[in-house]
Design a protein around this motif. Sequence first.
Motif, PDB file in Angstrom:
ATOM      1  N   LEU A   1      20.395  86.235  82.678  1.00  0.00           N
ATOM      2  CA  LEU A   1      21.499  85.366  82.260  1.00  0.00           C
ATOM      3  C   LEU A   1      21.750  85.480  80.762  1.00  0.00           C
ATOM      4  O   LEU A   1      22.896  85.458  80.313  1.00  0.00           O
ATOM      5  N   ARG A   2      20.673  85.592  79.988  1.00  0.00           N
ATOM      6  CA  ARG A   2      20.853  85.772  78.539  1.00  0.00           C
ATOM      7  C   ARG A   2      21.589  87.076  78.244  1.00  0.00           C
ATOM      8  O   ARG A   2      22.468  87.131  77.368  1.00  0.00           O
ATOM      9  N   SER A   3      21.218  88.131  78.947  1.00  0.00           N
ATOM     10  CA  SER A   3      21.871  89.424  78.739  1.00  0.00           C
ATOM     11  C   SER A   3      23.348  89.358  79.108  1.00  0.00           C
ATOM     12  O   SER A   3      24.207  89.893  78.390  1.00  0.00           O
ATOM     13  N   MET A   4      23.669  88.702  80.228  1.00  0.00           N
ATOM     14  CA  MET A   4      25.074  88.539  80.614  1.00  0.00           C
ATOM     15  C   MET A   4      25.861  87.786  79.545  1.00  0.00           C
ATOM     16  O   MET A   4      26.983  88.160  79.183  1.00  0.00           O
ATOM     17  N   ALA A   5      25.263  86.719  79.040  1.00  0.00           N
ATOM     18  CA  ALA A   5      25.949  85.906  78.036  1.00  0.00           C
ATOM     19  C   ALA A   5      26.161  86.700  76.752  1.00  0.00           C
ATOM     20  O   ALA A   5      27.234  86.613  76.127  1.00  0.00           O
ATOM     21  N   ARG A   6      25.167  87.482  76.344  1.00  0.00           N
ATOM     22  CA  ARG A   6      25.326  88.280  75.122  1.00  0.00           C
ATOM     23  C   ARG A   6      26.450  89.294  75.275  1.00  0.00           C
ATOM     24  O   ARG A   6      27.270  89.475  74.358  1.00  0.00           O
ATOM     25  N   ASN A   7      26.505  89.973  76.412  1.00  0.00           N
ATOM     26  CA  ASN A   7      27.576  90.941  76.637  1.00  0.00           C
ATOM     27  C   ASN A   7      28.937  90.264  76.638  1.00  0.00           C
ATOM     28  O   ASN A   7      29.907  90.784  76.074  1.00  0.00           O
ATOM     29  N   ALA A   8      29.025  89.107  77.282  1.00  0.00           N
ATOM     30  CA  ALA A   8      30.301  88.393  77.340  1.00  0.00           C
ATOM     31  C   ALA A   8      30.742  87.943  75.948  1.00  0.00           C
ATOM     32  O   ALA A   8      31.934  87.971  75.631  1.00  0.00           O
ATOM     33  N   ARG A   9      29.787  87.526  75.107  1.00  0.00           N
ATOM     34  CA  ARG A   9      30.153  87.110  73.751  1.00  0.00           C
ATOM     35  C   ARG A   9      30.713  88.271  72.948  1.00  0.00           C
ATOM     36  O   ARG A   9      31.691  88.108  72.199  1.00  0.00           O
TER      37      ARG A   9
ATOM     38  N   ALA B   1      33.843  85.083  82.284  1.00  0.00           N
ATOM     39  CA  ALA B   1      34.157  86.462  81.911  1.00  0.00           C
ATOM     40  C   ALA B   1      33.245  87.484  82.564  1.00  0.00           C
ATOM     41  O   ALA B   1      33.536  88.685  82.487  1.00  0.00           O
ATOM     42  N   TYR B   2      32.150  87.054  83.191  1.00  0.00           N
ATOM     43  CA  TYR B   2      31.178  88.016  83.702  1.00  0.00           C
ATOM     44  C   TYR B   2      31.812  88.980  84.701  1.00  0.00           C
ATOM     45  O   TYR B   2      31.592  90.188  84.648  1.00  0.00           O
TER      46      TYR B   2
END
Length: 536
Positions: free
Chosen positions: A63-71, A259-260
């Motif tokens: 989940l952290r990785s997904m959030a970083r990519n989305a940011r 956005a994911y």
Amino acid sequence: MALLGNLLTRSTLIEHAVEETARYRNEVEVLRESLADLELAMDDAGWTKLTAGMEQEFSREGLRSMARNARVFAIGNPLIKRGLAVRQAYVFGQGVEISARANGQGEDGQQDVNAVIQAWWGDPGNQAAVTGGQAQETLERGLGTDGNLFIACFTNPRTGHVQLRTIPFDEVAEVITNPEDRSEPWFYRRQWTARGVNEQGRVVSTIRTDFYPALDYWPARRPRFIEHGEQSHPVHWDAPVHHVKVNHLDGWQFGIGDAYAALAWARAYRDFLADWATLVKSLSQFAWRATSKGSKSAKLRQALSRRPAGTTPTGNDTNAGATFHGPEDVTLEAIPKTGATIDAESGRPLATMVAAALDIPVTTLLSDPGQTGARAVAETLNLPTRLAMMQRQALWTDTYRALAQYVIRQAVKAPGGPLKGTVIRDPHAPREVVSLAGDANADDDTIEVVWPALDDTPLETIMKAIVDADGTGKMPPVQTLKLMLSALGVRDIDELVDQATDDDGNWVDPEATAGRAAVDAWREGRDPAEALRGGQ
């Protein structure tokens, strides 16, 4: 001899049987391997690995990785940036109004619950963190990238004043729920690196772990510390957390950003446009084709190398307007472009997938109706999109209502709080129920959150519907005033409503005369003189 023949025959049969058994075993193994291959062929390797890792939920690191990519995409990719901005504008672009309808009877007279809510809502710190326009934009974008918001309510136990602050998504490591009900959160474990200055004036970093209770979780026994690992960590009972999550499945502890689902398609559309630009640039390098025979090729290259130089408006060298002179057996012709695909509209389906993931029309996402569209199409908010935005507004309504009800409870519970009432424990759940003095329940549906309409209905039509509804005599005048002010797009509706009501929240007719007020008071058994003095 006969016996020897029988033994040889028996030995041959045994050898044959062994060979047949081995052959059957090999066929069985081949059959098993074939079935395994078929099972693997049914599932893509990546899909199998994904489902194996998320039988219950995505991992916290995932989940952290997904959030970083989305940011990153929300900042650097035009489609994701535009899509999240459009969603935020649809939800909060016209503002939101919040008020409290319930009032109780205190020792000093009527209690103004709405005044408490407005003071909390307009607090500068709360405006900067949660309730202000800029904060609303930031938090809605956070739901688009992270899918989770953690709002901590830091409470003054003496005055009941509530300060709202957000906890970064990356710092919340775990949600501890009721062991018998995963949908009921109890604690949030926060782990982060705290930086500060020690007594020697040096900047030091410390890894901390604290626990925060859920907003409505108030058990009879409240531990001051919770053991995690080999240490005990403090519990902040004066800073409960309200968790907002989106796009989650039943039983999941965390949500997933809007956005994911659009990231892969946004990257594909970007790559398509980059390839299209490369193709156009390559075609612009060679516009003419010259052919010659024998020794005249060198002369042709020499003549082309002496072409006149010039510059474009961007400063690049160009040779527009050059003239080529050659012998009769040298041919100079333009390179045909009919076989080259240079249509940027071919990538529109990729942008459509991004728009579908963000629940907005592709015409709105691209600010372009397309080759066959019309301007009105690009400017129209269709029904599915409007319903999706209204659903997100409903999520924020629940959030604001939960926070406001907590503010009312703390205003009653605190010794120096501005409201009076009683605090009792819910016999069916580990939470508190606060009743205002005068038998008004603070946990009732007393918080009103009003959003302006998202459709483009003409103002005349809306006002006529409000007037017709008011003409039935069944709608309270205060509600009629609120609907009219909301339709007109007036901000700070509560201030105007306060001017049109008395201290008890009753409607004051602006056209009422002193004589009519005195008569109404006499009919109700009150002193007409008091009514006249109150109207002065």
